[in-house]
Every structure is written in structure tokens, then in C-alpha cells.
Design an enzyme around this catalytic site. Structure first.
Site, short mmCIF file in Angstrom:
data_model
loop_
_atom_site.label_atom_id
_atom_site.label_comp_id
_atom_site.label_asym_id
_atom_site.label_seq_id
_atom_site.Cartn_x
_atom_site.Cartn_y
_atom_site.Cartn_z
N GLU A 73 5.67 -11.66 7.14
CA GLU A 73 5.20 -12.21 8.21
C GLU A 73 4.96 -11.25 9.37
O GLU A 73 4.15 -11.79 10.37
CB GLU A 73 6.05 -13.34 8.77
CG GLU A 73 6.09 -14.47 8.09
CD GLU A 73 7.18 -15.51 8.36
OE1 GLU A 73 8.01 -15.30 9.15
OE2 GLU A 73 6.73 -16.60 8.36
N MET A 93 0.81 -1.26 -0.07
CA MET A 93 0.02 0.00 0.00
C MET A 93 0.88 1.35 0.06
O MET A 93 0.59 2.40 0.29
CB MET A 93 -1.05 -0.08 1.18
CG MET A 93 -2.05 -1.17 1.16
SD MET A 93 -3.31 -1.02 2.27
CE MET A 93 -2.74 -0.95 3.66
N HIS A 138 9.31 -3.90 3.23
CA HIS A 138 9.05 -4.00 2.00
C HIS A 138 10.33 -4.33 0.95
O HIS A 138 10.13 -5.09 0.13
CB HIS A 138 8.38 -2.96 1.41
CG HIS A 138 7.09 -2.48 1.97
ND1 HIS A 138 6.97 -1.27 2.81
CD2 HIS A 138 5.78 -2.95 2.10
CE1 HIS A 138 5.63 -1.27 3.53
NE2 HIS A 138 5.04 -2.19 3.09
N ALA A 180 4.13 3.74 1.12
CA ALA A 180 5.10 3.97 2.39
C ALA A 180 6.01 3.11 2.63
O ALA A 180 6.02 2.47 3.90
CB ALA A 180 3.89 4.49 3.40
#
Ligand code: PAF
Length: 282
Positions: A148, A30, A37, A32
Site C-alpha cells: 500500500e 523490481m 517486500h 532491491a
């Protein structure tokens, strides 16, 4: 790295990729973006010929409009991070592109989606399944990468993949933590420096509870974690559940399931910001 905003351009690009016999990894986000990431993207790049990263702030998974409003939006910085990490495509569609019509589909995979986040954020996992199933249909990846940190989300998505028969592999990737132990999250940027320090007590407590659990039962351990975190000024536990790591049903003994995980949500600071984390006991 290509920036693609329409589903049809994405499909055109990927049909050529597939015609060349190349594999595709998808990292749904999403935006940011942070080092957590980045680790998913690097993993996908190392395991696939082409990596697509979706950057889409999905409105249907926010049950609290204020949460959606204050969610950080940083597309330019995201693209810089993704180019450095080796992504091939950033798919950043508009809401109208993903939802040309209101999505009325409902998904239900209890207990994975009805407990914990499912109970406290009604509709959240329905929205996650809506958008992730659309992304899987748009991209048709060989592998899809999820952090996770959102432990429950992975359990729900696994059920959806099995239910809808998507032909892909879900690749869960380990939590990336700040130096203090705080799990990296896009929401951390909403914390003040002092709150970030305070929030470090969450993972510290979870780690210590693994030792505590060796000589105490499940309920005693659960209560100890709640009391220890609540004793820190600025933190308030919303729930702490100790669950079967696959079904996410509560357990009462340490031998009740092959994997046992504790999942916590804590309110931090004056805004307050909701932070989630988990720990594995068995
Ligand atoms: O984990 C997230 O960031 C989101 O829930 C996801 C999987 C990208 C769906 O919007």
C-alpha cells in the site's frame, strides 16, 4: 527455491503446479528488496501453495533515465531474503525476455492514472500496466500482492484488472515503516543517514495532520501539511493531494467519499530523492 529466467520454463513449472490443484501467489518487485517486500512474500506464502516473486527492473515505467540508472540492483541479496521468507520461485527475466518486441500498448484509467504520480511522471503508470499485465499473463496467479506504500499504483492496477478481466485477487498489504516512521522503500538506500532522519518528518506530519483535520477543512489541512513539511530543511513537497481513496479524484469536504486519503511526494536531500507516502483521514 528455484531461480527461473525464461517465460517458457516458468510456464512449464506452473502448469505442473496447477495440474496438482495448487494455488499460486505472485509478488511483483523490481528488486532491491527490504522488509516491506518480505512482508508481501510472507503473506503470499501463508495464503498460497506456491509463491512466485518476480524481480524485474522494468524500464518502461521510468520516465527519468537517471532514476532507472541509479535504482539499486541487488539480485544476490534479494535471493537470500526471498529464500528466508519462503518464496518458491524467483522469476528474474531479462528485458528482452519480457519485451521481445517494444510494447506499444497504451492503458488509460483516469483519474487514477492521470493525477499525482501520473501527472508528474508521464508514462509511468502506462509502463506499470504494461509489465504487470505481462506478469499476470505469464504467471496467471490466484492472488497478487502489492504494498500500500504505492497507494496510487494499486488503484490503477485494480482498474486494469477490471478492464482486462484478469481472474485474480489483488491483495493490498500495509506499509512497513522504519523505526522513525519513514515508509520503507528501495530508494531509501540512496539517502544519507542524516537525510533518512530528516525524511522521518514526512510521516510525522501526515500523522499529526489527522488531528489537525478534525477541526479544519480539506484545503486548510492540505496547505498545513505542505507548509509544515516545507519548513523542514532538506524537504520540499512536490504535491499533496487529498483524494477519494478509490477514484483518486480531489475532494473538498471530509464527507465527499467513503474513504479519504492524503497522498504526498517529497524531494529529500541534495540529489534529491523522491519519496512518497500517504495517510488515511476517513
Ligand atoms: O511497485 C513496484 O515495485 C513496481 O511498480 C512493480 C509493481 C513491480 C511493476 O514493475
Amino acid at each position: 527455491m528455484k531461480l527461473i529466467q525464461s517465460v517458457s520454463s516458468l510456464r512449464d513449472f506452473l502448469s505442473e503446479v496447477r495440474a496438482n490443484g495448487q494455488t499460486v501467489g505472485l509478488v511483483p518487485t523490481m528488486g532491491a528488496l527490504h522488509a516491506g517486500h518480505e512482508s508481501l512474500v510472507r503473506r503470499s506464502v501463508s495464503e498460497n501453495d506456491v509463491t512466485v516473486v518476480s524481480v524485474f527492473l522494468n524500464p518502461t515505467q521510468f520516465n527519468d533515465p537517471k532514476d532507472l540508472e541509479r535504482y539499486p540492483r541487488t539480485l544476490e541479496a534479494d535471493c537470500e531474503l526471498l529464500a528466508t521468507a519462503g518464496a518458491d520461485v524467483v522469476f528474474a527475466p531479462t528485458v528482452a525476455e519480457v519485451y521481445p518486441e517494444p510494447d506499444t500498448r497504451t492503458f488509460s484509467y483516469p483519474p487514477t492514472d492521470s493525477v499525482m504520480e501520473g501527472a508528474f511522471r508521464p508514462g509511468h503508470f502506462n509502463g506499470v500496466c504494461q509489465v504487470v499485465s505481462k506478469l499476470f499473463n505469464f504467471v496467471m496467479p490466484d492472488r497478487a500482492y502489492f504494498g500500500e506504500k504505492d497507494y496510487q499504483q494499486i488503484a490503477v492496477i485494480r482498474r486494469m484488472v477490471a478492464d482486462l478481466g484478469f481472474k485474480l485477487t489483488i491483495v493490498p498489504c500495509p506499509v512497513i515503516r522504519e523505526e522513525s516512521g519513514l515508509a520503507m522503500s528501495s530508494r531509501n538506500t540512496l539517502l544519507t543517514d542524516a537525510e533518512r532522519q530528516t525524511a522521518a518528518a514526512i510521516y510525522q506530519t501526515l500523522k499529526e495532520s489527522v488531528t489537525y483535520a478534525k477541526s479544519h477543512g480539506v484545503e486548510e489541512t492540505r496547505q498545513w501539511v505542505v507548509d509544515t513539511i516545507n519548513a523542514v530543511e532538506g524537504l520540499e513537497v512536490q504535491y499533496y493531494n487529498i483524494v477519494d481513496g478509490d477514484s483518486l479524484a480531489d475532494v473538498t469536504t471530509w464527507d465527499a467519499a467513503p474513504h479519504i486519503v492524503g497522498c504526498v511526494t517529497v524531494f529529500c536531500g541534495s540529489t534529491p530523492i523522491r519519496l512518497i507516502d500517504h495517510i488515511r483521514y476517513v
